[in-house]
Design a protein around this motif. Sequence first.
Motif, mmCIF file in Angstrom:
data_model
loop_
_atom_site.group_PDB
_atom_site.id
_atom_site.type_symbol
_atom_site.label_atom_id
_atom_site.label_comp_id
_atom_site.label_asym_id
_atom_site.label_seq_id
_atom_site.Cartn_x
_atom_site.Cartn_y
_atom_site.Cartn_z
ATOM 1 N N TRP A 150 0.831 -1.198 0.000
ATOM 2 C CA TRP A 150 0.000 0.000 0.000
ATOM 3 C C TRP A 150 0.869 1.253 0.000
ATOM 4 O O TRP A 150 0.617 2.197 -0.762
ATOM 5 N N ALA A 151 1.913 1.279 0.844
ATOM 6 C CA ALA A 151 2.816 2.426 0.888
ATOM 7 C C ALA A 151 3.509 2.635 -0.452
ATOM 8 O O ALA A 151 3.675 3.773 -0.915
ATOM 9 N N HIS A 152 3.901 1.540 -1.097
ATOM 10 C CA HIS A 152 4.577 1.654 -2.393
ATOM 11 C C HIS A 152 3.691 2.334 -3.429
ATOM 12 O O HIS A 152 4.135 3.237 -4.148
ATOM 13 N N PHE A 153 2.445 1.922 -3.501
ATOM 14 C CA PHE A 153 1.557 2.513 -4.498
ATOM 15 C C PHE A 153 1.177 3.947 -4.128
ATOM 16 O O PHE A 153 1.011 4.795 -5.017
ATOM 17 N N GLN A 154 1.052 4.242 -2.846
ATOM 18 C CA GLN A 154 0.785 5.619 -2.431
ATOM 19 C C GLN A 154 1.982 6.508 -2.758
ATOM 20 O O GLN A 154 1.824 7.650 -3.210
ATOM 21 N N ASP A 155 3.187 6.015 -2.533
ATOM 22 C CA ASP A 155 4.397 6.809 -2.753
ATOM 23 C C ASP A 155 4.677 7.036 -4.234
ATOM 24 O O ASP A 155 5.124 8.116 -4.636
ATOM 25 N N THR A 156 4.469 6.000 -5.063
ATOM 26 C CA THR A 156 4.837 6.096 -6.479
ATOM 27 C C THR A 156 3.719 6.615 -7.365
ATOM 28 O O THR A 156 3.982 7.074 -8.488
ATOM 29 N N GLY A 157 2.468 6.520 -6.902
ATOM 30 C CA GLY A 157 1.347 6.928 -7.734
ATOM 31 C C GLY A 157 1.016 5.942 -8.830
ATOM 32 O O GLY A 157 0.221 6.262 -9.732
ATOM 33 N N ARG A 158 1.577 4.757 -8.774
ATOM 34 C CA ARG A 158 1.300 3.741 -9.781
ATOM 35 C C ARG A 158 0.051 2.948 -9.422
ATOM 36 O O ARG A 158 -0.535 3.112 -8.352
ATOM 37 N N VAL A 159 -0.321 2.052 -10.335
ATOM 38 C CA VAL A 159 -1.435 1.119 -10.126
ATOM 39 C C VAL A 159 -0.893 -0.286 -10.386
ATOM 40 O O VAL A 159 0.165 -0.444 -11.018
ATOM 41 N N PRO A 160 -1.578 -1.325 -9.917
ATOM 42 C CA PRO A 160 -1.078 -2.689 -10.116
ATOM 43 C C PRO A 160 -0.790 -3.041 -11.574
ATOM 44 O O PRO A 160 0.140 -3.809 -11.859
ATOM 45 N N GLU A 161 -1.550 -2.474 -12.491
ATOM 46 C CA GLU A 161 -1.360 -2.790 -13.909
ATOM 47 C C GLU A 161 -0.036 -2.270 -14.453
ATOM 48 O O GLU A 161 0.366 -2.633 -15.575
ATOM 49 N N ASP A 162 0.665 -1.434 -13.700
ATOM 50 C CA ASP A 162 1.989 -0.968 -14.117
ATOM 51 C C ASP A 162 3.053 -2.040 -13.932
ATOM 52 O O ASP A 162 4.208 -1.837 -14.329
#
Length: 339
Positions: free
Chosen positions: A214-226
């Motif tokens: 969760w922190a990774h996606f919040q920090d990077t602004g990416r989505v799982p499909e990336d």
Amino acid sequence: MSKLRKQTWRFDHPIFLAATGTTVGPLESRGPLSGNFDKAYESLNCGEKDWIEAEKTLMRRAISYCLAKAGKIEGDMDLFLAGDLMDQTVTSNFIARENRVPFFGMFGACSTSMETLAAGAQLVDSGFADNVLCAVSSHNATAERQFRNPTEYGGPSNLTQTFTVTGAGATIVTKEPGKVRVSEATIGRVIDWGIGDPNNLGSAMAPAAADTIWAHFQDTGRVPEDYDLIVTGDLSSVGVPILRELLIEKGLDITDVHQDCGLMIYSPDQPVGAGGSGCACSAVVTYGYLYKRLAEGSLKRVLVVATGALLNNATAKQKDTIPCIAHGVVLETAKVGAE
């Protein structure tokens, strides 16, 4: 190095894996990833007199394969970062005694593979080292007798119990161009969900994995499909559904791109309980199978989140709850740049 919000590092320079080396034991060599490892032993003793010596051999040989493939020697290494599950990381200590490379002994339990890789990449990116050797190991017999029952005891396994992977993985982190790049690392927090059963580590570690992802996606602004793949370390068949449900509750669904190393390394018909665990679990899958797929380009970007239960044999006997941690590292084919 650039810091993205609170927990994620983005490396300013291109950081690469020069090569990898992997060794595994008999069950791992007969699993679905057979053929992706450099050396497979047919006995838990690995040709040695006892299991402790066997684990040293696993790490020693993984390092030697890695160095040979990179065309380097131990003297080319500026730092050696290593860890294992034995009391006071003695396997790593003894290997450091042999190679005489400046040494950081590191411990994140089963998350140590990505802990050493993240730290190694940071040290190279900052200019404090040119070549960092990272290695981890685990051995089923040494770990099981330390954290659960003596191996000779032969007691029945709990249905939620994981099976410590016998193996070792090594890599060299460098700025020299290679086929696989380390672009980011997300450093996990210690999470304790109140579980005290060392035979149910999948449930204990799943919240830590969810917190880091969760922190990774919040920090990077990416989505799982990336990502082509998001891989956790050793949550097993017990922890995987918990992880996915925790993230879905937050509005993040990784189901379509998620796999777990503890389920990838063994076949369902192998006698491994709920799946694999141990420092070597994420290491041999990452430095063996995933590295090959990234190097050939069939995978472009992978987030590896290794999970660790931070207990020892004393806390397990005292029925303390188990604090857990997860560290994530983004690996890409060399042609894919960080966004």
